[in-house]
Design a protein around this motif. Structure first.
Motif, PDB file in Angstrom:
ATOM      1  N   PRO A 150      21.936  52.391  38.414  1.00  0.00           N
ATOM      2  CA  PRO A 150      21.556  52.190  39.805  1.00  0.00           C
ATOM      3  C   PRO A 150      22.274  51.038  40.472  1.00  0.00           C
ATOM      4  O   PRO A 150      22.366  50.986  41.691  1.00  0.00           O
ATOM      5  CB  PRO A 150      20.039  51.933  39.707  1.00  0.00           C
ATOM      6  N   ALA A 151      22.777  50.081  39.675  1.00  0.00           N
ATOM      7  CA  ALA A 151      23.474  48.943  40.266  1.00  0.00           C
ATOM      8  C   ALA A 151      24.960  49.172  40.415  1.00  0.00           C
ATOM      9  O   ALA A 151      25.681  48.318  40.936  1.00  0.00           O
ATOM     10  CB  ALA A 151      23.242  47.689  39.419  1.00  0.00           C
ATOM     11  N   ALA A 152      25.483  50.318  39.946  1.00  0.00           N
ATOM     12  CA  ALA A 152      26.914  50.583  39.988  1.00  0.00           C
ATOM     13  C   ALA A 152      27.284  51.288  41.281  1.00  0.00           C
ATOM     14  O   ALA A 152      26.492  52.013  41.863  1.00  0.00           O
ATOM     15  CB  ALA A 152      27.328  51.435  38.795  1.00  0.00           C
ATOM     16  N   SER A 153      28.512  51.055  41.721  1.00  0.00           N
ATOM     17  CA  SER A 153      29.048  51.733  42.898  1.00  0.00           C
ATOM     18  C   SER A 153      29.913  52.886  42.421  1.00  0.00           C
ATOM     19  O   SER A 153      31.011  52.678  41.914  1.00  0.00           O
ATOM     20  CB  SER A 153      29.867  50.752  43.748  1.00  0.00           C
ATOM     21  N   VAL A 154      29.396  54.110  42.555  1.00  0.00           N
ATOM     22  CA  VAL A 154      30.116  55.270  42.051  1.00  0.00           C
ATOM     23  C   VAL A 154      31.429  55.455  42.811  1.00  0.00           C
ATOM     24  O   VAL A 154      32.475  55.734  42.216  1.00  0.00           O
ATOM     25  CB  VAL A 154      29.234  56.523  42.164  1.00  0.00           C
ATOM     26  N   THR A 155      31.388  55.299  44.130  1.00  0.00           N
ATOM     27  CA  THR A 155      32.604  55.452  44.926  1.00  0.00           C
ATOM     28  C   THR A 155      33.650  54.416  44.545  1.00  0.00           C
ATOM     29  O   THR A 155      34.836  54.729  44.391  1.00  0.00           O
ATOM     30  CB  THR A 155      32.272  55.339  46.416  1.00  0.00           C
ATOM     31  N   GLY A 156      33.217  53.169  44.392  1.00  0.00           N
ATOM     32  CA  GLY A 156      34.157  52.125  44.020  1.00  0.00           C
ATOM     33  C   GLY A 156      34.741  52.330  42.641  1.00  0.00           C
ATOM     34  O   GLY A 156      35.944  52.148  42.421  1.00  0.00           O
ATOM     35  N   GLU A 157      33.914  52.749  41.683  1.00  0.00           N
ATOM     36  CA  GLU A 157      34.413  52.973  40.332  1.00  0.00           C
ATOM     37  C   GLU A 157      35.353  54.159  40.261  1.00  0.00           C
ATOM     38  O   GLU A 157      36.236  54.208  39.400  1.00  0.00           O
ATOM     39  CB  GLU A 157      33.233  53.187  39.370  1.00  0.00           C
ATOM     40  N   ASN A 158      35.193  55.133  41.141  1.00  0.00           N
ATOM     41  CA  ASN A 158      36.056  56.309  41.110  1.00  0.00           C
ATOM     42  C   ASN A 158      37.366  56.108  41.849  1.00  0.00           C
ATOM     43  O   ASN A 158      38.348  56.780  41.536  1.00  0.00           O
ATOM     44  CB  ASN A 158      35.322  57.513  41.711  1.00  0.00           C
ATOM     45  N   ILE A 159      37.399  55.232  42.850  1.00  0.00           N
ATOM     46  CA  ILE A 159      38.582  55.092  43.689  1.00  0.00           C
ATOM     47  C   ILE A 159      39.343  53.802  43.402  1.00  0.00           C
ATOM     48  O   ILE A 159      40.562  53.804  43.291  1.00  0.00           O
ATOM     49  CB  ILE A 159      38.190  55.155  45.186  1.00  0.00           C
ATOM     50  N   ILE A 160      38.643  52.680  43.281  1.00  0.00           N
ATOM     51  CA  ILE A 160      39.317  51.383  43.138  1.00  0.00           C
ATOM     52  C   ILE A 160      38.923  50.718  41.820  1.00  0.00           C
ATOM     53  O   ILE A 160      38.759  49.504  41.747  1.00  0.00           O
ATOM     54  CB  ILE A 160      38.987  50.457  44.328  1.00  0.00           C
ATOM     55  N   ALA A 161      38.771  51.510  40.774  1.00  0.00           N
ATOM     56  CA  ALA A 161      38.389  50.945  39.476  1.00  0.00           C
ATOM     57  C   ALA A 161      39.455  49.990  38.943  1.00  0.00           C
ATOM     58  O   ALA A 161      39.132  48.957  38.346  1.00  0.00           O
ATOM     59  CB  ALA A 161      38.139  52.069  38.474  1.00  0.00           C
ATOM     60  N   SER A 162      40.730  50.322  39.143  1.00  0.00           N
ATOM     61  CA  SER A 162      41.802  49.447  38.647  1.00  0.00           C
ATOM     62  C   SER A 162      41.769  48.089  39.337  1.00  0.00           C
ATOM     63  O   SER A 162      41.995  47.047  38.699  1.00  0.00           O
ATOM     64  CB  SER A 162      43.161  50.119  38.867  1.00  0.00           C
ATOM     65  N   GLU A 163      41.495  48.074  40.636  1.00  0.00           N
ATOM     66  CA  GLU A 163      41.413  46.809  41.366  1.00  0.00           C
ATOM     67  C   GLU A 163      40.245  45.963  40.872  1.00  0.00           C
ATOM     68  O   GLU A 163      40.344  44.732  40.778  1.00  0.00           O
ATOM     69  CB  GLU A 163      41.282  47.069  42.860  1.00  0.00           C
ATOM     70  N   LEU A 164      39.134  46.616  40.549  1.00  0.00           N
ATOM     71  CA  LEU A 164      37.983  45.874  40.018  1.00  0.00           C
ATOM     72  C   LEU A 164      38.298  45.306  38.643  1.00  0.00           C
ATOM     73  O   LEU A 164      37.875  44.185  38.316  1.00  0.00           O
ATOM     74  CB  LEU A 164      36.762  46.790  39.951  1.00  0.00           C
ATOM     75  N   ASP A 165      39.046  46.049  37.835  1.00  0.00           N
ATOM     76  CA  ASP A 165      39.444  45.528  36.525  1.00  0.00           C
ATOM     77  C   ASP A 165      40.314  44.285  36.673  1.00  0.00           C
ATOM     78  O   ASP A 165      40.121  43.289  35.964  1.00  0.00           O
ATOM     79  CB  ASP A 165      40.197  46.608  35.743  1.00  0.00           C
ATOM     80  N   GLU A 166      41.288  44.342  37.559  1.00  0.00           N
ATOM     81  CA  GLU A 166      42.177  43.195  37.762  1.00  0.00           C
ATOM     82  C   GLU A 166      41.446  42.014  38.383  1.00  0.00           C
ATOM     83  O   GLU A 166      41.792  40.858  38.113  1.00  0.00           O
ATOM     84  CB  GLU A 166      43.345  43.610  38.650  1.00  0.00           C
ATOM     85  N   LEU A 167      40.423  42.312  39.179  1.00  0.00           N
ATOM     86  CA  LEU A 167      39.716  41.242  39.876  1.00  0.00           C
ATOM     87  C   LEU A 167      38.940  40.367  38.899  1.00  0.00           C
ATOM     88  O   LEU A 167      38.919  39.123  39.031  1.00  0.00           O
ATOM     89  CB  LEU A 167      38.765  41.855  40.903  1.00  0.00           C
ATOM     90  N   PHE A 168      38.303  40.967  37.912  1.00  0.00           N
ATOM     91  CA  PHE A 168      37.451  40.216  36.974  1.00  0.00           C
ATOM     92  C   PHE A 168      38.066  40.115  35.588  1.00  0.00           C
ATOM     93  O   PHE A 168      37.357  39.894  34.615  1.00  0.00           O
ATOM     94  CB  PHE A 168      36.072  40.891  36.873  1.00  0.00           C
ATOM     95  N   ARG A 169      39.375  40.267  35.486  1.00  0.00           N
ATOM     96  CA  ARG A 169      40.021  40.200  34.184  1.00  0.00           C
ATOM     97  C   ARG A 169      39.953  38.780  33.643  1.00  0.00           C
ATOM     98  O   ARG A 169      40.378  37.818  34.293  1.00  0.00           O
ATOM     99  CB  ARG A 169      41.458  40.660  34.305  1.00  0.00           C
TER     100      ARG A 169
END
Length: 290
Positions: A150-169
């Motif tokens: 429930p706390a996850a953003s499905v749209t964000g994980e499907n479209i900009i998952a790579s950016e989120l990985d780089e952001l919190f690497r």
């Protein structure tokens, strides 16, 4: 004795062959729809396996060329022609023959209408299959960063998952629940990058502070990550929107072409039913009397 001016007619055909009104042979319709749905599901599964898709959850799908998108659209048209062509022909061929006035014209009209009804029922069955498999597909398509809770953003994980990985690497250990919520929060902020105003300064500052705290990096490095993630997210969201619009047009065009294919295939199936021919078995394409 009959009255003057009244002409008596005698019906020579059996009563069962003279229906009171338009009828639909649902057995033929459901059979044709099942065939169309099966052919469509099989071909679409094959196309998805070989990469003939306008959109995908993979981070590299946005690097595909316009030629691949065009090929995917042509493949959708091919699927519609095959699925609704087979389904419409089966519905027209299996429909019970009815003796009516102006038999040729009325029979072709009824066969064509059975093809259209088969087209609609097949779309309904395909939608049911898609809804039934949506839960499994969404879980299988979720990135490896965690389940879509429930706390996850499905749209964000499907479209900009790579950016989120780089952001919190980072090499620092982090709790799974904490990083999942942070990724969802950052995704909701990055999704604003495609809006008219873009990401507000307060959200940009908050995201910079959160990245620096979670990743354990300096403010300058965190700001650079945030700016790069916002720019990349804006481009990828734009491409995702273009792909969604293009996919909608391609699906609509394929379905309309499929409706025409179902109509004409059902009419052809009705003609073969009346003639008693099986053209598939005759390689000369002239049909064979059975």
């Amino acid at each position: 004795m009959s009255a003057v001016g009244v002409v008596e007619t005698v019906r020579t055909e059996p009563l069962a062959e003279w229906p009171a009104g338009p009828t639909v042979d649902w057995r033929a319709v459901l059979g044709g729809a099942a065939i169309a749905a099966g052919v469509s599901f099989t071909l679409l599964a094959f196309g998805s396996a070989v990469g003939l898709s306008v959109a995908s959850t993979a981070p590299t799908w946005r690097d595909s060329s316009a030629w691949l998108w065009l090929l995917s659209g042509l493949f959708l048209v091919f699927v519609a022609l095959c699925a609704f062509g087979f389904g419409g022909y089966a519905a027209g061929r299996m429909r019970a023959p009815v003796r009516v006035v102006a038999e040729t014209v009325e029979s072709e009209l009824r066969d064509g209408m059975h093809g259209l009804i088969t087209w609609g029922v097949a779309i309904f069955l395909s939608a049911l299959l898609a809804v039934a498999g949506a839960g499994v597909a969404s879980r299988a398509a979720a990135p490896s960063g965690g389940t879509a809770g429930p706390a996850a953003s499905v749209t964000g994980e499907n479209i900009i998952a790579s950016e989120l990985d780089e952001l919190f690497r980072t090499d620092r250990p982090a709790l799974a629940s904490d990083i999942e919520y942070r990724r969802a929060e950052a995704a909701r902020i990055l999704l604003k990058s495609s809006s008219h105003r873009g990401v507000p300064d307060e959200d940009r500052g908050y995201l910079t502070a959160m990245v620096g705290r979670v990743a354990g990096i300096s403010d300058a490095e965190a700001a650079d990550r945030v700016n790069r993630a916002i720019a990349n997210s804006r481009d990828e969201l734009y491409r995702a929107r273009v792909a969604a619009v293009l996919q909608a047009f391609l699906i609509a065009a394929a379905l309309l072409i499929g409706a025409a294919a179902a109509w004409f295939a059902a009419v052809e199936g009705g003609r073969d039913r009346e003639r008693g021919t099986v053209p598939v078995w005759d390689w000369s394409w002239r049909g064979r009397r059975v």
